[in-house]
Design an enzyme around this catalytic site. Structure first.
Site, PDB file in Angstrom:
ATOM      1  N   ARG A  27     -28.054   1.493 -17.795  1.00 29.24           N
ATOM      2  CA  ARG A  27     -27.114   1.944 -16.770  1.00 29.24           C
ATOM      3  C   ARG A  27     -25.667   1.917 -17.242  1.00 29.24           C
ATOM      4  O   ARG A  27     -24.771   2.428 -16.563  1.00 29.24           O
ATOM      5  CB  ARG A  27     -27.243   1.044 -15.541  1.00 29.24           C
ATOM      6  CG  ARG A  27     -28.598   1.086 -14.885  1.00 29.24           C
ATOM      7  CD  ARG A  27     -28.687   0.009 -13.824  1.00 29.24           C
ATOM      8  NE  ARG A  27     -27.675   0.216 -12.819  1.00 29.24           N
ATOM      9  CZ  ARG A  27     -27.832   0.980 -11.748  1.00 29.24           C
ATOM     10  NH1 ARG A  27     -28.963   1.586 -11.539  1.00 29.24           N
ATOM     11  NH2 ARG A  27     -26.872   1.126 -10.877  1.00 29.24           N
ATOM     12  N   TRP A  75     -20.210   0.268 -17.580  1.00 26.33           N
ATOM     13  CA  TRP A  75     -19.928   1.636 -17.998  1.00 26.33           C
ATOM     14  C   TRP A  75     -18.560   1.915 -17.404  1.00 26.33           C
ATOM     15  O   TRP A  75     -18.419   2.221 -16.219  1.00 26.33           O
ATOM     16  CB  TRP A  75     -20.980   2.587 -17.453  1.00 26.33           C
ATOM     17  CG  TRP A  75     -20.950   3.937 -18.106  1.00 26.33           C
ATOM     18  CD1 TRP A  75     -21.604   4.321 -19.234  1.00 26.33           C
ATOM     19  CD2 TRP A  75     -20.233   5.091 -17.647  1.00 26.33           C
ATOM     20  NE1 TRP A  75     -21.323   5.641 -19.507  1.00 26.33           N
ATOM     21  CE2 TRP A  75     -20.502   6.141 -18.557  1.00 26.33           C
ATOM     22  CE3 TRP A  75     -19.394   5.354 -16.568  1.00 26.33           C
ATOM     23  CZ2 TRP A  75     -19.953   7.419 -18.416  1.00 26.33           C
ATOM     24  CZ3 TRP A  75     -18.848   6.628 -16.434  1.00 26.33           C
ATOM     25  CH2 TRP A  75     -19.137   7.641 -17.357  1.00 26.33           C
ATOM     26  N   GLY A 102     -19.508   0.321  -9.365  1.00 24.07           N
ATOM     27  CA  GLY A 102     -18.958   1.367  -8.500  1.00 24.07           C
ATOM     28  C   GLY A 102     -17.497   1.613  -8.791  1.00 24.07           C
ATOM     29  O   GLY A 102     -16.986   1.277  -9.867  1.00 24.07           O
ATOM     30  N   GLU A 487     -28.109  16.061 -25.141  1.00 26.00           N
ATOM     31  CA  GLU A 487     -27.972  14.683 -24.651  1.00 26.00           C
ATOM     32  C   GLU A 487     -28.225  13.644 -25.726  1.00 26.00           C
ATOM     33  O   GLU A 487     -27.501  12.669 -25.830  1.00 26.00           O
ATOM     34  CB  GLU A 487     -29.016  14.407 -23.553  1.00 26.00           C
ATOM     35  CG  GLU A 487     -28.687  14.862 -22.191  1.00 26.00           C
ATOM     36  CD  GLU A 487     -29.802  14.487 -21.214  1.00 26.00           C
ATOM     37  OE1 GLU A 487     -29.497  13.870 -20.206  1.00 26.00           O
ATOM     38  OE2 GLU A 487     -30.979  14.832 -21.458  1.00 26.00           O
TER      39      GLU A 487
HETATM   40  N1  GLU Z   1     -15.132   0.447 -11.830  1.00 24.69           N
HETATM   41  C1  GLU Z   1     -15.550  -0.729 -12.519  1.00 24.69           C
HETATM   42  C2  GLU Z   1     -14.968  -0.804 -13.916  1.00 24.69           C
HETATM   43  O1  GLU Z   1     -14.527   0.167 -14.486  1.00 24.69           O
HETATM   44  C3  GLU Z   1     -17.050  -0.876 -12.553  1.00 24.69           C
HETATM   45  C4  GLU Z   1     -17.680   0.175 -13.379  1.00 24.69           C
HETATM   46  C5  GLU Z   1     -19.173   0.027 -13.409  1.00 24.69           C
HETATM   47  O2  GLU Z   1     -19.808   0.321 -12.368  1.00 24.69           O
HETATM   48  O3  GLU Z   1     -19.662  -0.316 -14.508  1.00 24.69           O
HETATM   49  O4  GLU Z   1     -14.951  -1.862 -14.467  1.00 24.69           O
END
Ligand code: GLU
Length: 626
Positions: A27, A75, A102, A487
């Site tokens: 993920r 990510w 998120g 990909e």
């Molecule tokens: N927005 C958060 C960040 O950039 C969380 C990203 C995620 O869901 O990995 O650290």
């Protein structure tokens, strides 16, 4: 996009967290971290890079003792993938640690406010605002602090929180990002998806948006956004631990390609009884169906291409107009959807943010929605009027394979179901097609067995940019074949409807240009053959993909990949398999990280919840909902 995990119990938390993160690594994998409560304080360890580095740094968790903790594999969306930006994030007073999946859309204004209040930021992330809000609102009652904090956040979040004042407790909050609780014996867990939980427990609770929960080793309490306790059912996961592991294959992607006969069988078997298609407990009445003027299929990426292929099957068998729309476009398109539109929403994870937004748009306009998803309890499953699960089992590789073929299978089932309901198919053709569908798993297996020469063909054809061409269902396969190649092998691959070549693209064909020509559609064989002749005349090297026994193709193409003979309407489910393998072997030869291709992750959790509203100027605009 990321994976979060949490554990509270009597044993050491860190090894459980590290194991869970490894299963969630698909993920997001640019940095990772854990926070474990020990000796009155929260110890945080985080690193940029893969979870293996975190394992090394913590000596497999031995350096982070304690029996309650949270973990994250990131990510990055806000701030580079550095050690400092990695999660968990700590509050200034060291009382709270937070992991987040998120995006906090109003983080800039929150950040300004918190800096004004004197809070010091260590990272560039949107997430760090959350932990300072918790500190700001905490007056000894964590539940209130969590509720007040959540009320300030706009965007998407699945949060895991620990606090030094409640050493064995974990707090979680969910809004538009996935989150599942695992119910153990004298220990409890949370995770972004069940793959991180199945080795510990198969009993899970699916949280809904707006809910939050407190987990201790011997209790789980779930609350709604007003703080009232809600009783949640405990569901049983049917996936096995082995299903979430590589089972001897070098990569998850190869394992998942090989699992396709079984996965397609799992999607078919419960839905065919005595030669008739029956769809999971839902019956669309003749009146309901009679009122349907068109079908819209909406999805992103490979699921969109499954939809393109499904469109041919539905239109061919049911004679109902089908539009296939990219969810990322449909959501902003002020779509022509009403109560006479049947919408099929496709997503492996059931959490694709653009697809969720498109679904909401269509529902708001009165459409009936059927979700086609793999993950039980996912957001799309919950928001749809009816759900058809694909039963693919866990798909770990980022590039989908069995997810795609099972989506096709469900679309074929749906097409047959609808054709019969609408009276658009005669009894003999229906019976023959149902039978043919039941042969699909065996034919996919034959396709895999027949194509042992693919590693060699991959090194012959995957040398530089590739073209994929085809017509009708073959075009949908060409689209997915090119996407797979891009990909995971990072080769430039383009797909074209074969008949479009002469309208421009043929200018790009030169000596030795590899062209992959999909021609499994018998009725259009001669047409695609003439395209093959055209590109060959300009020096292209052609690898054709066709049904066994097609002699014409052998005389025209440089190399041929065969699939077993199959009804054209179902041919995509076979034809895509050699193209998945071609991409796999091309990527392997290039030494790419096949299961975790660069810049990608399994699903897009941007989770912007938006609604189309009329602004005072009477122009349509999108409003983000808190
Ligand atoms: N927005 C958060 C960040 O950039 C969380 C990203 C995620 O869901 O990995 O650290």
């Amino acid at each position: 996009m990321c994976g979060i995990v949490g554990f509270t119990g009597a044993r050491a938390a860190a090894p459980v967290l590290l194991g869970g993160l490894e299963r969630l690594e698909y993920r997001g994998y640019d940095s990772a971290g854990i926070a474990v409560f020990h000796d009155g304080a929260i110890q945080v360890e985080k690193v940029s890079g893969r979870i293996a580095r975190l394992r090394e740094k913590t000596e497999d968790g031995a350096l982070t003792p304690g029996s309650a903790g949270i973990g994250h594999t990131r990510w990055a969306t806000h701030g580079a993938p550095t050690d400092l930006n990695a999660h968990p994030h700590l509050s200034n007073d060291g009382r709270f640690a937070v992991v987040h999946n998120g995006i906090i859309e109003n983080y800039l204004e929150l950040r300004k406010e918190l800096i004004r209040d004197g809070y010091v930021f260590q990272s560039e992330t949107d997430t760090e605002t959350i932990v300072h809000l918790l500190e700001k609102y905490y007056d000894g009652d964590i539940k209130t602090a969590v509720m007040k904090t959540a009320a300030r956040l706009e965007g998407s979040y699945a949060l895991g929180i620990v606090c030094t004042d409640t050493p064995d407790a974990l707090y979680v909050v969910r809004e538009a990002s996935p989150l599942i609780l695992g119910v153990g014996v004298e220990e409890n867990y949370f995770a972004s998806d069940v793959t991180a939980l199945v080795s510990h427990t198969k009993n899970v609770i699916y949280l809904d948006d707006g809910e939050f929960a407190k987990l201790t080793p011997d209790s789980i309490k779930v609350f709604d956004c007003t703080g009232c306790e809600v009783k949640k059912p405990v569901s049983r996961v049917t996936w096995s631990v082995e299903a979430a592991e590589k089972g001897g294959y070098e990569h998850f992607m190869l394992k998942e390609i090989m699992e396709q006969p079984a996965a397609v069988k799992a999607a078919l078997t419960p839905r065919i009884h005595d030669g008739r298609v029956q769809l999971d407990g839902f019956e669309l009445s003749a009146e309901e169906l009679g009122g349907v003027s068109k079908i819209i299929i909406t999805a992103c990426g490979s699921a969109y291409y499954a939809g393109c292929s499904g469109r041919y099957a539905i239109e061919h068998l049911c004679r109902v107009p089908v539009q296939v729309e990219l969810a990322s476009e449909l959501r902003y398109a002020d779509p022509m959807v009403d109560e006479h539109t049947l919408v099929l929403v496709i997503s492996q994870s059931g959490e694709t943010a653009d697809t969720i937004a498109a679904l909401r748009e269509c529902k708001a306009r009165g459409a009936k929605v059927i979700g086609i998803v793999n993950v039980v309890g996912s957001t799309i499953a919950k928001l749809s009027d009816h759900v058809l699960y694909t039963f693919a089992g866990p798909e770990i590789a980022v590039a989908t394979t069995k997810g795609f073929t099972t989506q096709l299978t469900v679309l074929y089932l749906f097409a047959l179901y609808l054709a019969e309901k609408l009276g658009r198919i005669d009894a003999d053709s229906y019976a023959a097609l149902v039978k043919e569908l039941q042969h699909l798993p065996r034919r996919i297996q034959q396709t895999i067995d027949m194509n042992w020469q693919l590693p060699k063909l991959a090194s012959r054809y995957a040398s530089h940019s590739l073209f994929f061409i085809g017509r009708n269902t073959d075009y949908a396969v060409a689209l997915e074949g090119a996407l797979k190649m891009k990909e995971i092998s990072y080769l430039h691959a383009e797909s074209y409807a074969a008949g479009e070549l002469k309208h421009g693209t043929i200018a790009l064909i030169e000596e030795n240009q590899p062209v992959i020509a999909v021609c499994c559609n018998e009725a259009l064989m001669d047409k695609t053959l003439s395209n093959i002749v055209e590109v060959k005349a300009r020096g292209a090297k052609v690898l054709a993909l066709s049904c066994k026994g097609n002699k014409k193709i052998v005389s025209q193409a440089d190399d041929v990949i065969f699939i077993p003979r199959v009804e054209t309407v179902f041919s995509a489910a076979l034809a895509v398999v050699p193209l998945q393998l071609l991409a796999y072997y091309a990527a392997k030869e290039k030494g790419c990280d096949i299961d975790k291709p660069k810049n990608l992750a399994k699903f897009c959790a941007k989770g912007h919840k938006t609604r189309l509203i009329r602004s005072p100027t009477r122009l349509w605009r999108y409003k983000t909902l808190s």
